[in-house]
Design a protein around this motif. Structure first.
Motif, PDB file in Angstrom:
ATOM      1  N   ALA A 260      26.390  70.254   3.768  1.00 25.60           N
ATOM      2  CA  ALA A 260      25.686  71.217   2.913  1.00 25.60           C
ATOM      3  C   ALA A 260      25.976  70.961   1.444  1.00 25.60           C
ATOM      4  N   SER A 261      27.231  70.624   1.136  1.00 24.37           N
ATOM      5  CA  SER A 261      27.599  70.350  -0.250  1.00 24.37           C
ATOM      6  C   SER A 261      26.856  69.139  -0.776  1.00 24.37           C
ATOM      7  N   ALA A 262      26.727  68.101   0.059  1.00 19.80           N
ATOM      8  CA  ALA A 262      25.991  66.912  -0.361  1.00 19.80           C
ATOM      9  C   ALA A 262      24.523  67.233  -0.588  1.00 19.80           C
ATOM     10  N   GLY A 263      23.967  68.102   0.250  1.00 20.50           N
ATOM     11  CA  GLY A 263      22.578  68.499   0.065  1.00 20.50           C
ATOM     12  C   GLY A 263      22.374  69.252  -1.242  1.00 20.50           C
ATOM     13  N   SER A 264      23.317  70.095  -1.580  1.00 23.49           N
ATOM     14  CA  SER A 264      23.218  70.845  -2.841  1.00 23.49           C
ATOM     15  C   SER A 264      23.293  69.907  -4.030  1.00 23.49           C
ATOM     16  N   ARG A 265      24.198  68.936  -3.966  1.00 25.80           N
ATOM     17  CA  ARG A 265      24.307  67.978  -5.069  1.00 25.80           C
ATOM     18  C   ARG A 265      23.031  67.165  -5.210  1.00 25.80           C
ATOM     19  N   ALA A 266      22.430  66.793  -4.076  1.00 20.81           N
ATOM     20  CA  ALA A 266      21.191  66.009  -4.127  1.00 20.81           C
ATOM     21  C   ALA A 266      20.046  66.826  -4.733  1.00 20.81           C
ATOM     22  N   ASN A 267      19.982  68.108  -4.414  1.00 11.04           N
ATOM     23  CA  ASN A 267      18.918  68.957  -4.963  1.00 11.04           C
ATOM     24  C   ASN A 267      19.073  69.172  -6.463  1.00 11.04           C
ATOM     25  N   ALA A 268      20.322  69.088  -6.948  1.00 10.36           N
ATOM     26  CA  ALA A 268      20.592  69.351  -8.360  1.00 10.36           C
ATOM     27  C   ALA A 268      20.560  68.090  -9.212  1.00 10.36           C
ATOM     28  N   ASP A 269      20.510  66.919  -8.571  1.00  9.75           N
ATOM     29  CA  ASP A 269      20.596  65.647  -9.299  1.00  9.75           C
ATOM     30  C   ASP A 269      19.435  64.763  -8.863  1.00  9.75           C
ATOM     31  N   ALA A 270      18.562  64.426  -9.800  1.00  9.40           N
ATOM     32  CA  ALA A 270      17.355  63.669  -9.460  1.00  9.40           C
ATOM     33  C   ALA A 270      17.692  62.294  -8.880  1.00  9.40           C
ATOM     34  N   SER A 271      18.697  61.643  -9.430  1.00  8.75           N
ATOM     35  CA  SER A 271      19.034  60.313  -8.925  1.00  8.75           C
ATOM     36  C   SER A 271      19.585  60.404  -7.498  1.00  8.75           C
ATOM     37  N   LEU A 272      20.410  61.417  -7.208  1.00  9.78           N
ATOM     38  CA  LEU A 272      20.912  61.603  -5.846  1.00  9.78           C
ATOM     39  C   LEU A 272      19.782  62.007  -4.898  1.00  9.78           C
ATOM     40  N   LYS A 273      18.853  62.789  -5.403  1.00 12.02           N
ATOM     41  CA  LYS A 273      17.706  63.182  -4.591  1.00 12.02           C
ATOM     42  C   LYS A 273      16.901  61.961  -4.161  1.00 12.02           C
ATOM     43  N   ALA A 274      16.750  61.024  -5.063  1.00 12.88           N
ATOM     44  CA  ALA A 274      16.013  59.798  -4.733  1.00 12.88           C
ATOM     45  C   ALA A 274      16.757  58.995  -3.670  1.00 12.88           C
ATOM     46  N   ILE A 275      18.083  58.921  -3.807  1.00  8.53           N
ATOM     47  CA  ILE A 275      18.873  58.195  -2.805  1.00  8.53           C
ATOM     48  C   ILE A 275      18.797  58.914  -1.457  1.00  8.53           C
ATOM     49  N   HIS A 276      18.861  60.246  -1.484  1.00  8.11           N
ATOM     50  CA  HIS A 276      18.754  61.043  -0.262  1.00  8.11           C
ATOM     51  C   HIS A 276      17.442  60.747   0.464  1.00  8.11           C
ATOM     52  N   GLU A 277      16.357  60.768  -0.274  1.00  9.61           N
ATOM     53  CA  GLU A 277      15.051  60.522   0.351  1.00  9.61           C
ATOM     54  C   GLU A 277      14.939  59.088   0.854  1.00  9.61           C
ATOM     55  N   GLN A 278      15.514  58.151   0.099  1.00  9.27           N
ATOM     56  CA  GLN A 278      15.526  56.760   0.549  1.00  9.27           C
ATOM     57  C   GLN A 278      16.284  56.619   1.863  1.00  9.27           C
ATOM     58  N   MET A 279      17.409  57.322   1.993  1.00  9.41           N
ATOM     59  CA  MET A 279      18.209  57.233   3.195  1.00  9.41           C
ATOM     60  C   MET A 279      17.508  57.882   4.389  1.00  9.41           C
TER      61      MET A 279
END
Length: 765
Positions: A260-279
């Motif tokens: 859940a913490s990783a999901g929150s960080r991804a939602n708050a950070d565009a670069s992490l969000k892009a990596i999340h979607e790529q994964m």
């Protein structure tokens, strides 16, 4: 035992023993020797009366004891490593003790002295007979172990194809488990008497072999032991060691909070969000690929992390289904051998996938075919599980996680295996956390990183308080940041390839300590190569810290950093696992180029490469394959140790006296400056020897009278020598093998004949 004299001495009227007539002494001596003969300790009875006759009879006792040691000798090569060493040591110490008593027998010239020797000789005879008998019985126990394993495995195979009922299998499993405790108790008794003047008891476990093989009756379980069918018994452990996974979510490597913490960080950070979607896209693609077993086994470990992210962080049921089915496929195929690291990597990955999907049905498969053999490695104290090596780190990590996942219905087994593994892994963990590196080289630092990181990240989920203290990974993170050059690659040594260090251990360490600097380094690795664990474990990053010069005394390595350049100096221990004979090796990274090349290990190790008898005949692990100073044509001693010290952030030195036997002084120093790096070699020897200074490189080389010029990638480095001895010559030779990336190598050699005193300075600029 009383002495001959006092045992039969008549009493005077006051009740005090007086000196007996000689005939009583002779009769007593004869009686005891006949008693010893009757017990089988004499080669033949002797009616000894005189000291000479007693001496001759006791010589026979000594000869038979010596023969017992000779007869015991073949067993130590047949037994499990630790047991074999115990027998070997008992033979050595017993033989020495027997000789000492024999020497005393030779010089005994009085009846009192002979009495004392007789007592000692009988003890030695008992000791020797016990070593022989116990060695024989330990081998019998190993044969009985194999018989138990065959029964357990056959029963499991029969259950799998419905040849027997579950009830029949359960009864066989219970008998096999109890039989392993009988074997363990017998083994402990035999090891408890070896080397002592105590008679070796007969084995008790063979009495139960019929019940085991005939599948009838009940075999009693020995208290204090926990049996493993298809394996070995382990000492019982307290409930504090039972690893209990959370029931409401994953517990291996991650949990609901980290996801859940990783999901929150991804939602708050565009670069992490892009990596999340790529994964997530990568997981879907991975789930669509069906692999045959052989290909799956080769690709399985990183594959489960990709699929796991798709399921746990993306809710992709296709990823979940593939995770579950492939874990069953891997486990059903069975291990090649639990002595291999491949099997433990697969077990750790399959256990991870099983926990993430909450899949069931493979518990008996894992217990009998996977964990059974692992328990025997533990029971035998094999160095596969208790040595300070990456091997032990990987095996034990797999054991602990698998115990938590597959032994939920067997808490006593789970606790026993977890305890043994948590304790056995400590030497390996102390080794890699002492200064953050490992004498096995950066390749094996990385090879064990996933196993250690998964273990560390699982422990908080299965124990409220870990029952064994685990050393911090903080120095491991520091090593990852500061042992590497400006290109991010570590300077290879030992059997290593020039690949980047894994960020997995630093990632977990950054998460636990909330270290923003380490987290920033991990975040850069995440951008380069997305990874589920890095997404789950990486807290908010700060700024990657500037590299600092660091001495790694346990690893035997110094890294000297300036902006854009790095020099390293290698010392350490030639006898370390996977080591090369490379003490004194130096490297220089300047102008965007690594100017020296470590040969690494062969891409495919030839037969004998890992054996002590042949390893040093190959070029790559030999001294001649490294950028160091050496005696011409002579490898450094395999046992040589070279301490590395650091006088400042820009200077380090290594004491090479053990690498140059007979030298009163042998020192290599490195001073790393902004415009040049200076190597100084100082040697003083008792006799003249041909020395060779050498530099292994993949650059092109041209030579001058006092220098070698290296060119690569449009850059140039000059190696200029000062203090060259008379008669020396500089050459550039093609190396006999290619480098770790398939590149041609050149060896720059400064050959110095018949040197007794050397003061050589090499300036690289």
């Amino acid at each position: 035992m009383k002495s001959f004299v006092r045992l039969f001495a008549p009493h005077n009227h006051r009740g005090v023993r007086s000196r007996p007539p000689m005939r009583f002494v002779r009769q007593a001596a004869t009686g005891l020797l006949l008693a010893v003969a009757a017990s089988g300790l004499l080669a033949s009875p002797a009616a000894a009366a005189t000291l000479s006759e007693q001496r001759a009879a006791l010589r026979q006792v000594s000869y038979k004891a010596a023969q017992d040691y000779v007869n015991a000798r073949p067993f130590f090569a047949e037994l499990a490593r630790t047991n074999g060493i115990i027998v070997k040591d008992a033979i050595a110490s017993g033989t020495a003790s027997l000789k000492e008593v024999g020497d005393a027998l030779t010089v005994a010239t009085t009846q009192a002295a002979m009495d004392a020797v007789a007592v000692r000789m009988q003890a030695e005879a008992t000791r020797a007979a016990t070593v022989r008998k116990s060695a024989e019985q330990l081998e019998v126990l190993e044969d009985l172990r194999e018989a138990q394993q065959r029964v357990a495995i056959t029963a499991f195979d029969d259950l799998t194809v419905s040849r027997i009922s579950l009830t029949t299998y359960a009864a066989t499993k219970e008998r096999a488990s109890a039989f392993t405790t009988q074997l363990a108790a017998d083994t402990a008794v035999q090891l408890g008497v070896i080397g002592k003047p105590l008679a070796a008891p007969d084995l008790k476990s063979p009495a139960w072999l019929g019940a085991l093989q005939n599948g009838s009756g009940t075999i009693p379980s020995i208290s204090g032991w926990v049996g493993f069918p298809g394996g070995c018994a382990l000492p019982s452990a307290g409930t504090a060691f039972n690893p209990v996974l959370p029931t409401d979510g994953p517990g291996v490597a991650t949990n609901k909070v980290t996801i859940a913490s990783a999901g929150s960080r991804a939602n708050a950070d565009a670069s992490l969000k892009a990596i999340h979607e790529q994964m997530l896209r990568s997981a879907k693609s991975e789930a669509a690929i069906a692999l045959p077993l052989a290909d799956l086994q080769g690709a399985y470990v990183p594959r489960i992390a990709r699929l796991g992210y798709g399921w746990l962080s993306g809710g992709d049921t296709a990823s979940r289904n593939v995770l579950a089915s492939e874990a069953r496929k891997i486990l059903a195929a069975g291990p090649e051998s639990m002595n291999t690291l491949t099997s433990s990597h697969l077990l750790l990955a399959a256990a991870t996938a099983t926990d993430w999907t909450k899949s069931t049905g493979m518990e008996e498969t894992v217990l009998v075919r996977w964990l059974g053999p692992q328990t025997c490695l533990q029971a035998d104290k094999e160095n596969f599980v208790d040595a300070p090596t990456n091997i032990a780190a990987i095996h034990n990590s797999a054991n602990i996680v698998a115990a938590a996942v597959f032994l939920k219905k067997s808490p006593a087994r789970a606790a026993a295996l977890a305890k043994e593994s948590l304790e056995s892994i400590q030497p390996a963990l102390r080794h890699i956390t002492a200064d953050g590196g490992t004498q096995e080289g950066p390749g094996y630092w990385t090879y064990q990183s996933r196993a250690i990181a998964v273990l560390y990240s699982t422990l908080p989920n299965v124990y409220a308080v870990p029952p064994v203290s685990m050393p911090s990974l903080a120095k491991v993170s520091e090593y990852a940041l500061n042992s590497t050059g400006p290109d991010g690659r570590p300077t290879p040594f030992a059997d290593a390839l020039p690949t980047e260090l894994s960020p997995l251990m630093p990632a977990w360490d950054a998460y636990v300590r909330n270290d923003a600097g380490v987290s920033a380094w991990v975040a850069e690795k995440l951008k380069q190569k997305p990874d589920a664990y890095l997404m789950w474990w990486t807290p908010k990053p700060g700024t990657v810290p500037t590299k600092k010069s660091v001495l790694y005394p346990k690893t035997g390595f110094a890294a000297l950093h300036l902006s854009g350049s790095t020099a390293t100096l290698k010392g350490g221990n030639n006898s370390a696992n996977h080591a090369h004979l490379d003490l004194g090796t130096a490297s220089i990274y300047r102008k965007g180029v690594q100017w020296s090349v470590d040969p690494g290990a062969p891409t495919s190790a030839p037969p004998g490469y890992y054996s002590d008898s042949m390893r040093w005949t190959f070029w790559k692990p030999s001294t001649s394959a490294h950028s160091t100073l050496m005696v011409k044509g002579v490898n450094q001693p395999m046992t040589a140790v070279a301490p590395v010290t650091s006088a400042s952030a820009s200077a380090a030195s290594v004491d090479l006296r053990q690498a140059f036997p007979g030298a009163s002084t042998a020192t290599r120093s490195v001073s790393h400056g902004t415009t040049s790096t200076v190597l100084k070699d100082e040697v003083r020897m008792t006799e003249r020897k041909d020395l060779v200074w050498q530099w292994v490189t993949d650059a092109s080389v041209s030579l001058g009278t006092d220098r070698a010029v290296l060119r690569r990638n449009g850059q140039m480095l000059v190696l200029r020598f000062a203090g060259i001895p008379t008669g020396s010559s500089i050459t550039a030779e093609v190396a006999p093998e290619k480098g770790p990336e398939g590149q041609a190598l050149t060896i720059v050699k400064l050959s110095m004949p018949q040197v007794q005193s050397l003061d050589l300075t090499t300036t690289a600029y």
